[in-house]
Design an enzyme around this catalytic site. Structure first.
Site, PDB file in Angstrom:
ATOM      1  N   GLU A  88      50.437 -10.899 -25.104  1.00  0.00           N
ATOM      2  CA  GLU A  88      50.540 -10.091 -26.036  1.00  0.00           C
ATOM      3  C   GLU A  88      49.590 -10.341 -27.153  1.00  0.00           C
ATOM      4  O   GLU A  88      49.260 -11.476 -27.367  1.00  0.00           O
ATOM      5  CB  GLU A  88      51.936  -9.814 -26.789  1.00  0.00           C
ATOM      6  CG  GLU A  88      52.810  -8.988 -26.021  1.00  0.00           C
ATOM      7  CD  GLU A  88      54.473  -9.212 -26.691  1.00  0.00           C
ATOM      8  OE1 GLU A  88      54.689  -7.983 -26.796  1.00  0.00           O
ATOM      9  OE2 GLU A  88      54.687 -10.335 -27.130  1.00  0.00           O
ATOM     10  N   CYS A 109      61.680   1.284 -20.795  1.00  0.00           N
ATOM     11  CA  CYS A 109      62.357   1.079 -19.648  1.00  0.00           C
ATOM     12  C   CYS A 109      61.382   1.130 -18.372  1.00  0.00           C
ATOM     13  O   CYS A 109      60.584   2.330 -18.258  1.00  0.00           O
ATOM     14  CB  CYS A 109      63.464   2.228 -19.550  1.00  0.00           C
ATOM     15  SG  CYS A 109      64.071   2.376 -17.910  1.00  0.00           S
ATOM     16  N   ASP A 116      64.084 -10.295 -22.230  1.00  0.00           N
ATOM     17  CA  ASP A 116      62.517 -10.865 -22.394  1.00  0.00           C
ATOM     18  C   ASP A 116      61.884 -10.859 -20.860  1.00  0.00           C
ATOM     19  O   ASP A 116      60.828 -10.567 -21.046  1.00  0.00           O
ATOM     20  CB  ASP A 116      62.942 -12.165 -22.593  1.00  0.00           C
ATOM     21  CG  ASP A 116      63.172 -12.322 -24.151  1.00  0.00           C
ATOM     22  OD1 ASP A 116      63.248 -11.502 -24.989  1.00  0.00           O
ATOM     23  OD2 ASP A 116      63.862 -13.528 -24.498  1.00  0.00           O
ATOM     24  N   CYS A 152      68.949   0.568 -20.518  1.00  0.00           N
ATOM     25  CA  CYS A 152      68.260   1.956 -20.855  1.00  0.00           C
ATOM     26  C   CYS A 152      69.403   2.991 -21.166  1.00  0.00           C
ATOM     27  O   CYS A 152      70.319   3.105 -20.371  1.00  0.00           O
ATOM     28  CB  CYS A 152      67.389   2.291 -19.585  1.00  0.00           C
ATOM     29  SG  CYS A 152      66.403   4.057 -19.904  1.00  0.00           S
ATOM     30  N   CYS A 199      68.537   5.958 -18.591  1.00  0.00           N
ATOM     31  CA  CYS A 199      68.794   5.888 -17.039  1.00  0.00           C
ATOM     32  C   CYS A 199      69.972   4.947 -16.618  1.00  0.00           C
ATOM     33  O   CYS A 199      70.359   4.942 -15.545  1.00  0.00           O
ATOM     34  CB  CYS A 199      67.691   5.707 -16.109  1.00  0.00           C
ATOM     35  SG  CYS A 199      66.940   4.305 -16.059  1.00  0.00           S
ATOM     36  N   CYS A 205      62.275   4.210 -15.916  1.00  0.00           N
ATOM     37  CA  CYS A 205      62.228   5.817 -16.162  1.00  0.00           C
ATOM     38  C   CYS A 205      61.147   6.070 -17.354  1.00  0.00           C
ATOM     39  O   CYS A 205      60.788   7.160 -17.579  1.00  0.00           O
ATOM     40  CB  CYS A 205      63.267   6.370 -16.739  1.00  0.00           C
ATOM     41  SG  CYS A 205      64.152   6.141 -18.022  1.00  0.00           S
ATOM     42  N   ASP A 241      55.924 -12.824 -21.953  1.00  0.00           N
ATOM     43  CA  ASP A 241      56.439 -12.587 -23.181  1.00  0.00           C
ATOM     44  C   ASP A 241      56.902 -13.662 -23.915  1.00  0.00           C
ATOM     45  O   ASP A 241      57.885 -14.449 -23.600  1.00  0.00           O
ATOM     46  CB  ASP A 241      57.883 -11.656 -23.032  1.00  0.00           C
ATOM     47  CG  ASP A 241      58.386 -11.211 -24.413  1.00  0.00           C
ATOM     48  OD1 ASP A 241      57.560 -10.480 -25.093  1.00  0.00           O
ATOM     49  OD2 ASP A 241      59.492 -11.545 -24.756  1.00  0.00           O
TER      50      ASP A 241
HETATM   51 ZN   LIG Z   1      65.232   4.157 -18.102  1.00  0.00          ZN
END
Ligand SMILES: [Zn+2]
Length: 411
Positions: free
Chosen positions: A269, A336, A365, A355, A358, A339, A185
């Site tokens: 990316e 995330c 990063d 998150c 969750c 989840c 990243d």
């Molecule tokens: Zn999550």
């Protein structure tokens, strides 16, 4: 597998050779500008643009004409190469890749390209090479030149002359020694975060030297233009620019070499730096929003040389038998991994990911790098585009990096 490689060295020309090279570079510039003026004139009179062959005919006339007979002192091939450059500039303009060709100024990309390997000799044992109308020129030999000579380019930068020697050679198709895959990243606060958890701090040589650069530039602006003191001040400014460029390139090379040596596949990316830089100010009809903040972000992006970094990764991976996978940057910093919940609020600060669904936490990063890695796995599983070559499509919608607003303020 055919490998094209450029070997660059600093030249050690004699005083006479330096004068000659300055004149040759000046002749190339003159030919470029004269040809451009001719094309513009023809356009205004409703005539068709001359092709390369037509321009070469004009060049011969100029070399034999009484007013510009001094052009025949310069080697003819480099002069023809500048006509090729002009042709390419027009082609890029018509393909909407570039602005209309502009006249060249002294000191702006001064170079002389010799396309014919038959006219060039390299004597590596004595660190010298033979160039038409210059004779034997010595160079600082820092390594051996491998392969068959294709062409050479002499250039002037930061008060020094350089030679870039392009060669071609057949190498065995390499197989990468590693089997690992890594996600990278690239950001503003940190130059690069890896899915392995490593984080590289930004160099920002430009930012560190900005103050001094500004001081040098102020000093230059106070001098009388083209005076002796102005010339000296200008040399200071140029030297600092060269230094900044060297630091930046060195940093990028170290990082891209480290990544390429250790990982068979590198997932990044698919950012289009050029489009990002352009998008901030918008157009007259549609002015960009948040222009100042975005301009800061974009300057920082360009400063760190993302495009150059990607170029280095791609050729280094190609040489080692590895690959570079470019994935869609959409949502990489907001998803995330535990989840799969996607929300802007997941990224609470520049460096912290939490998150909201969750409660999973991570370094923001590094988390993005892991998401990029996952996207890379998905692309490779589907047999998607994993070509090690650049695919900067013209007119393609540019994926935008989604950095939190905070990052733009920090710049
Ligand atoms: Zn999550």
């Amino acid at each position: 597998m055919k490998r094209l490689q450029a070997f660059k060295f600093e030249l050690r020309p004699t005083g006479e050779q330096q004068r000659q090279m300055r004149r040759f570079a000046g002749s190339c510039r003159f030919v470029f500008n004269k040809a451009l003026a001719l094309q513009k004139e023809r356009y205004e009179q409703g005539e068709k643009k001359l092709g390369y062959a037509g321009l070469c005919k004009e060049l011969t006339a100029w070399r034999n004409g009484p007013d510009t007979a001094w052009l025949s002192d310069a080697p003819v091939h480099p002069l023809q190469q500048t006509l090729k450059d002009l042709e390419r500039a027009y082609a890029n303009f018509f393909a909407k890749c570039a602005a209309f060709p502009r006249f060249k100024k002294k000191g702006m990309s001064d170079n002389i390209r010799y396309p014919d390997p038959k006219q060039i000799k390299i004597d590596q044992d004595n660190s010298r090479l033979f160039l038409p109308k210059l004779g034997w020129v010595r160079y600082h030999k820092s390594r051996d030149v491998e392969g068959v000579l294709r062409n050479v380019t002499v250039s002037f930068s930061g008060g020094k002359w350089f030679i870039s020697i392009q060669t071609e050679r057949e190498v065995e198709q390499p197989t990468h020694p590693a089997t690992s895959i890594v996600g990278v990243d690239m950001g503003v606060a940190n130059f690069a975060a890896l899915s392995t958890g490593e984080i590289t701090a930004p160099v920002d040589a430009f930012k560190r030297h900005t103050q001094r650069l500004a001081r040098y530039q102020r000093a230059m602006s106070r001098k009388q233009k083209f005076s002796r003191n102005w010339t000296k001040a200008k040399a200071h400014v140029q030297k600092l620019h060269t230094r900044i460029g060297n630091i930046r390139r060195d940093h990028l090379h170290k990082l891209s070499t480290m990544l390429s040596k250790n990982h068979a596949a590198i997932v990044i990316e698919d950012l289009q730096v050029r489009n990002m830089a352009r998008s901030a100010s918008g157009t007259v009809e549609q002015p960009g929003r948040n222009v100042r903040a975005k301009a800061g972000l974009n300057r920082s992006i360009l400063d760190q040389g993302w495009f150059e970094f990607r170029r280095q990764l791609e050729y280094k991976q190609a040489w080692r038998g590895g690959i570079v996978v470019a994935v869609n940057p959409h949502n990489t910093s907001r998803t995330c991994p535990a989840c799969g919940h996607v929300a802007k609020e997941n990224r609470t600060t520049q460096s912290r990911f939490e998150c909201v669904a969750c409660g999973y936490t991570a370094h923001a990063d590094v988390n993005a790098a892991c998401n990029i890695l996952a996207a890379g796995h998905a692309v490779m599983a589907c047999g998607g585009d994993v070509s090690p070559y650049l695919h900067l499509g013209v007119g393609k919608a540019a994926p935008m990096k989604q950095e939190p607003a905070e990052a733009t303020h920090a710049v």
